[in-house]
Enzyme design. Structure first.
Site, PDB file in Angstrom:
ATOM      1  N   GLU A  83       0.821  -1.220   0.000  1.00 32.79           N
ATOM      2  CA  GLU A  83       0.000   0.000   0.000  1.00 32.79           C
ATOM      3  C   GLU A  83       0.850   1.264   0.000  1.00 32.79           C
ATOM      4  O   GLU A  83       0.457   2.277  -0.585  1.00 32.79           O
ATOM      5  CB  GLU A  83      -0.946   0.013   1.206  1.00 32.79           C
ATOM      6  CG  GLU A  83      -2.054  -1.014   1.143  1.00 32.79           C
ATOM      7  CD  GLU A  83      -1.708  -2.340   1.792  1.00 32.79           C
ATOM      8  OE1 GLU A  83      -2.600  -3.206   1.920  1.00 32.79           O
ATOM      9  OE2 GLU A  83      -0.524  -2.513   2.185  1.00 32.79           O
ATOM     10  N   LYS A 103     -17.823  -1.301   4.684  1.00 33.87           N
ATOM     11  CA  LYS A 103     -18.136  -2.342   3.707  1.00 33.87           C
ATOM     12  C   LYS A 103     -19.633  -2.453   3.441  1.00 33.87           C
ATOM     13  O   LYS A 103     -20.056  -2.710   2.307  1.00 33.87           O
ATOM     14  CB  LYS A 103     -17.580  -3.682   4.180  1.00 33.87           C
ATOM     15  CG  LYS A 103     -17.688  -4.769   3.108  1.00 33.87           C
ATOM     16  CD  LYS A 103     -16.890  -6.004   3.442  1.00 33.87           C
ATOM     17  CE  LYS A 103     -16.968  -7.022   2.308  1.00 33.87           C
ATOM     18  NZ  LYS A 103     -16.139  -8.218   2.589  1.00 33.87           N
ATOM     19  N   PHE A 140     -11.960  -7.235  13.465  1.00 30.46           N
ATOM     20  CA  PHE A 140     -10.788  -7.649  12.696  1.00 30.46           C
ATOM     21  C   PHE A 140     -10.455  -6.597  11.643  1.00 30.46           C
ATOM     22  O   PHE A 140     -11.316  -6.142  10.897  1.00 30.46           O
ATOM     23  CB  PHE A 140     -11.065  -9.002  12.022  1.00 30.46           C
ATOM     24  CG  PHE A 140      -9.949  -9.476  11.133  1.00 30.46           C
ATOM     25  CD1 PHE A 140      -8.715  -9.817  11.664  1.00 30.46           C
ATOM     26  CD2 PHE A 140     -10.124  -9.563   9.760  1.00 30.46           C
ATOM     27  CE1 PHE A 140      -7.675 -10.245  10.851  1.00 30.46           C
ATOM     28  CE2 PHE A 140      -9.098  -9.994   8.929  1.00 30.46           C
ATOM     29  CZ  PHE A 140      -7.870 -10.333   9.473  1.00 30.46           C
ATOM     30  N   GLN A 141      -9.198  -6.194  11.597  1.00 29.99           N
ATOM     31  CA  GLN A 141      -8.680  -5.192  10.653  1.00 29.99           C
ATOM     32  C   GLN A 141      -9.439  -3.865  10.747  1.00 29.99           C
ATOM     33  O   GLN A 141      -9.661  -3.189   9.740  1.00 29.99           O
ATOM     34  CB  GLN A 141      -8.695  -5.727   9.221  1.00 29.99           C
ATOM     35  CG  GLN A 141      -7.656  -6.819   8.999  1.00 29.99           C
ATOM     36  CD  GLN A 141      -7.423  -7.145   7.541  1.00 29.99           C
ATOM     37  OE1 GLN A 141      -8.293  -6.952   6.695  1.00 29.99           O
ATOM     38  NE2 GLN A 141      -6.232  -7.647   7.235  1.00 29.99           N
ATOM     39  N   MET A 147      23.620   9.854   3.812  1.00 26.99           N
ATOM     40  CA  MET A 147      23.479  11.158   4.451  1.00 26.99           C
ATOM     41  C   MET A 147      23.734  11.071   5.953  1.00 26.99           C
ATOM     42  O   MET A 147      24.344  11.969   6.547  1.00 26.99           O
ATOM     43  CB  MET A 147      22.088  11.745   4.178  1.00 26.99           C
ATOM     44  CG  MET A 147      21.934  13.179   4.654  1.00 26.99           C
ATOM     45  SD  MET A 147      23.092  14.345   3.872  1.00 26.99           S
ATOM     46  CE  MET A 147      22.206  14.722   2.357  1.00 26.99           C
TER      47      MET A 147
END
Length: 649
Positions: free
Chosen positions: A126, A238, A188-189, A549
Site C-alpha cells: 500500500e 463495507k 478484525f482489521q 546522508m
C-alpha cells in the site's frame, strides 16, 4: 504554496438553487482558465481564487459545458455503493488508480473490474500505491488516486498522506472500513483511519450514508485540488459499499466555511507597492518554491521584465529553467554558494509560493537579514509563520504575477547588471564541483552524465538522502513537473513507486528513478509492478552500501562513529550486499552493474536505449559528502565547501 487549477465539471458560474436546504450558495463568479495537463484527462480547470464583479484578474470568466457523462446504468437503476463510488471517480475524469485489495475493499475492486475507463495499477504494497499516486499527481498536476483496505492497509498509507500534505500534492485516498455496526468494537482489521490521519490530511470523510458518495467524492477532488493542494481521505464501510442505491448526481457541495476562506484577488495596492520596491532595490532576489509550478510562464515573464536572479527551493526546481543565466539553482542547506550568497546580500527578497522551511532558512534571524521581504502564498497560515514579511499577499501566485507583469510592462526597464555581475563572479568562484579518485565513480558525475544523455528532459524521481541532493544539484530541470521528490517529509522509499506513477501519467516521457541503496530497498517489491505493467522506468541506483546522508553527519559531527549505517554484510565487506541485480532478475528486469568511471557513460546509454524497464547498479564510494552544506541551524557564514569522509574533523 500557490494554487493548482482543479478540474471540476460540476461547478458552473451559476450558484445552486437557493430553494435547496442543503445547498451552499457558491460565489457568483469563478475565474476560469482552460488548460490541458494530461494526454488522457481533458477537463475544465477552475482557478482557485474567487472573483467578484468589481475585480479584474486577467482571467476569462465564462461558463463551459463539458460533454455529458454517459453512465453504464439507467438513471433509475439501483447499483451497489461500490459501483456508485467508481462511477463518481469516472465522473471526475479518473483514468488510473493505484489500489491494493483486501477484505474491506474487495467490493470496490469488483466494481473497478466493471469500469471501462479506469485502469488499476496494482502495487505490491500500500505504501507503494500511495507513493505512486503521489508520483502521478506530481508529474501530471492532476489528483492521484490510491485505494487500500481497512486496518493495516489503511495505516500503510500514512507516510504517503503526510508526504502529500507537506509537499502540497493533490491526492484522494480511499479506504475500506469494517461495516458501520462494527465500528468501535475492535473488529478484525479495524483502525479508526479518519482519526489516525486527521492531522496529516487536508480533509477526510467517514461515509455513513450511501447517498452521500457522489457529493463526498466531488468535494474530495475539489478540496484536494483547490487552494493549497493536499490529500483527502474517504473511508467507506463495507456495508455502505454493498448497499443498493439510486444515485443523485446533482447534490451540491457543502463547503461553506472552506469557500468563504478562499482568497480573493483584491490586493488593495499591494501589487503597486511590490513594483515600487523592485524599482528601489539594488540587489533583489527571487526565492521561488513549489507554489510556482503552475505559474512558470508568468514567472519567466516576470524575470524577463525585471532581470532579477532566481533561487529555487527543492520543491521549486523546474519552475524556472536551470539553464538560464539568471538561475541561481538550488537554495538552502545543500544549495549553491551563489544562491545562498545572493539571499544573504539581498536588499529585497521576493518569496513566491514558499514557506520559509528550516532547510532553506537555517538560522531564521540571519536569513535575508538585510532584505525587505515580499511574501505571496495561497495559504494564509504560511504568511508570517516563520519570517515576518514587509509586504504580503495571500492569493494565487499565478494571478498575482499576471498583475505584476501588467504593471511592469508599463514601467521603464530595470537595470540590475551590477548585481548580476557580482553573482556571476560568485558562480565562477564557487561552482558545483566534485573530485575523482582513480577509477571510482563519483555519484555527482553519474547524474551529470545522465543529464547530458537525456538532454535534461527526463522526469526524475528520487528516494531521500545524498543521492536526492546530488540529483537536485547536478540534473538541470528546465520545466515544471520533471522533479519528483519527498521534500518536507523526507520519506525514504519514495523514488521507485513515484516513478511508477509518473510513467503511468506521462507514458511519453523518459522516467528515471535516481535512488540510493537504502531508499531503494524500502520499496523494492514494486519492481514486480513495473514488470507486470511493462512500465519503461529506468533505475539509476547509486549504491554506496551505506545510509549515506547519516554517514555524512557521522563524519562531520560524530567523529565518524558508525552507528548502524552500514547496509552491507559485515562478515563479507569486500562484496556488494545485497546483490541488487538478483532483485531485478527475480522480476525479469534487465540489469547491469558498473564500477569504473570509464565504463559509466556506455552503461547509462545502454540503460536508456533498452526498451522497457532497466536497473543500473552504480557502485560509488561511501566517503563522498554532499557539498555545499550549511549545518542545521546555521547561517550563510557557516557554509562548508570542502572535505569528505576521507578526512577527520
Amino acid at each position: 504554496m500557490a494554487a493548482i487549477h482543479p478540474p471540476h465539471p460540476s461547478i458552473t458560474a451559476k450558484p445552486p438553487p437557493s430553494s435547496s436546504a442543503a445547498a451552499v450558495a457558491l460565489p457568483p463568479h469563478f475565474a476560469f482558465s482552460i488548460t490541458s495537463t494530461s494526454h488522457k484527462r481533458h477537463r475544465l480547470h477552475i482557478s482557485n481564487v474567487l472573483s467578484d464583479s468589481t475585480t479584474t484578474t486577467g482571467a476569462t470568466t465564462a461558463t463551459i459545458h463539458p460533454p455529458p457523462f454517459v453512465s453504464r446504468y439507467a438513471p433509475d437503476q439501483p447499483r451497489k455503493g461500490a459501483d456508485l463510488l467508481v462511477e463518481a471517480l469516472e465522473r471526475e475524469g479518473v483514468t488510473d488508480v493505484f489500489a491494493y485489495p483486501g477484505g474491506a475493499s474487495m467490493e470496490i475492486h469488483q466494481a473497478l473490474t466493471r469500469s471501462n475507463t479506469i485502469r488499476n495499477v496494482l502495487p505490491r504494497h500500500e505504501q507503494g500505491g500511495v507513493f505512486a499516486a503521489e508520483g502521478y499527481a506530481r508529474a501530471s498536476g492532476l489528483p492521484g488516486v490510491c485505494i487500500a483496505t481497512s486496518g493495516p492497509g489503511a495505516t500503510n498509507l500514512v507516510s504517503g498522506l503526510a508526504d502529500a500534505l507537506l509537499d502540497s500534492v493533490p491526492m484522494v485516498a480511499i479506504t475500506g472500513q469494517v461495516p458501520r455496526r462494527m465500528i468501535g468494537t475492535d473488529a478484525f482489521q479495524e483502525t479508526p483511519i479518519v482519526e489516525v490521519t486527521r492531522s496529516i490530511t487536508k480533509h477526510n470523510y467517514l461515509v455513513l450514508d450511501v447517498e452521500d458518495i457522489p457529493r463526498i467524492v466531488r468535494e474530495a477532488f475539489y478540496l484536494a485540488s483547490s487552494g493549497r493542494p493536499g490529500p483527502v481521505l474517504i473511508d467507506v464501510p463495507k456495508d455502505i459499499q454493498q448497499q443498493l442505491v439510486v444515485p443523485k448526481w446533482d447534490e451540491p457541495m457543502r463547503l461553506p466555511g472552506y469557500l468563504s476562506r478562499m482568497p480573493k484577488p483584491q490586493y488593495d495596492g499591494h501589487l503597486e507597492q511590490i513594483v515600487r520596491l523592485v524599482g528601489e532595490a539594488k540587489r533583489p532576489v527571487l526565492y521561488v518554491g513549489g507554489g510556482c509550478l503552475n505559474s512558470d510562464d508568468e514567472l519567466r515573464r516576470f524575470v524577463e521584465l525585471t532581470g532579477i536572479p532566481v533561487a529555487s527551493t527543492l520543491m521549486g526546481l523546474g519552475a524556472y529553467p536551470a539553464s538560464s543565466d539568471l538561475s541561481l539553482h538550488l537554495l538552502g542547506m545543500h544549495g549553491t554558494v551563489y544562491a545562498n550568497y545572493a539571499v544573504d546580500k539581498s536588499d529585497l527578497l521576493l518569496a513566491f509560493g514558499v514557506r520559509f522551511d528550516d532547510r532553506v532558512t537555517g538560522k531564521l534571524e540571519a536569513f535575508a537579514s538585510r532584505a525587505k521581504i515580499v511574501h505571496i502564498d495561497i495559504d494564509p497560515a504560511e504568511i508570517g509563520k516563520n519570517k515576518q514579511p514587509h509586504v504580503s499577499i495571500c492569493g494565487d501566485i499565478k494571478v498575482a504575477l499576471q498583475g505584476l507583469n501588467k504593471l511592469l510592462e508599463e514601467k521603464n526597464s530595470l537595470d540590475f547588471s551590477n548585481w548580476r555581475k557580482e553573482l556571476d563572479e560568485q558562480k565562477v568562484k564557487f561552482p558545483l564541483s566534485f573530485k575523482t579518485f582513480g577509477e571510482a565513480i563519483p555519484p555527482q558525475y553519474a547524474i551529470h552524465v545522465l543529464d547530458e544523455l537525456t538532454g535534461g528532459n527526463a522526469i526524475i524521481s528520487t528516494g531521500v538522502g545524498q543521492h536526492q541532493m546530488w540529483a537536485a544539484q547536478f540534473y538541470k530541470y528546465n520545466k515544471p513537473r520533471q522533479w519528483l521528490t519527498s521534500g518536507g517529509l523526507g520519506a525514504m522509499g519514495f523514488g521507485l513507486p513515484a516513478a511508477i506513477g509518473a510513467a503511468v501519467a506521462r507514458p511519453d516521457a523518459v522516467v528515471v528513478d535516481i535512488d540510493g541503496d537504502g531508499s531503494f530497498m524500502m520499496n523494492v517489491q514494486e519492481l514486480a509492478t513495473i514488470r507486470v505493467e511493462n512500465l519503461p522506468v529506468k533505475i539509476l541506483l547509486l549504491n554506496n552500501q551505506h545510509l549515506g546522508m547519516v554517514v555524512q553527519w557521522e563524519d562531520r559531527f560524530y567523529k565518524a562513529n558508525r552507528a548502524h549505517t552500514y547496509l552491507g554484510n559485515p562478515s563479507k565487506e569486500s562484496e556488494i550486499f545485497p546483490n541488487m541485480l538478483k532483485f531485478a532478475e527475480a522480476c525479469d528486469i534487465p540489469a547491469a552493474r558498473v564500477t569504473r568511471k570509464a565504463d559509466l557513460r556506455a552503461a547509462i546509454k545502454k540503460m536508456l536505449d533498452t526498451p522497457g524497464p532497466y536497473l543500473l547498479d552504480v557502485i560509488v564510494p561511501h566517503q563522498e559528502h554532499v557539498l555545499p552544506m550549511i549545518p542545521a541551524g546555521g547561517g550563510f557564514s557557516d557554509v562548508i565547501t570542502e572535505g569528505d569522509g576521507r578526512m577527520k574533523y
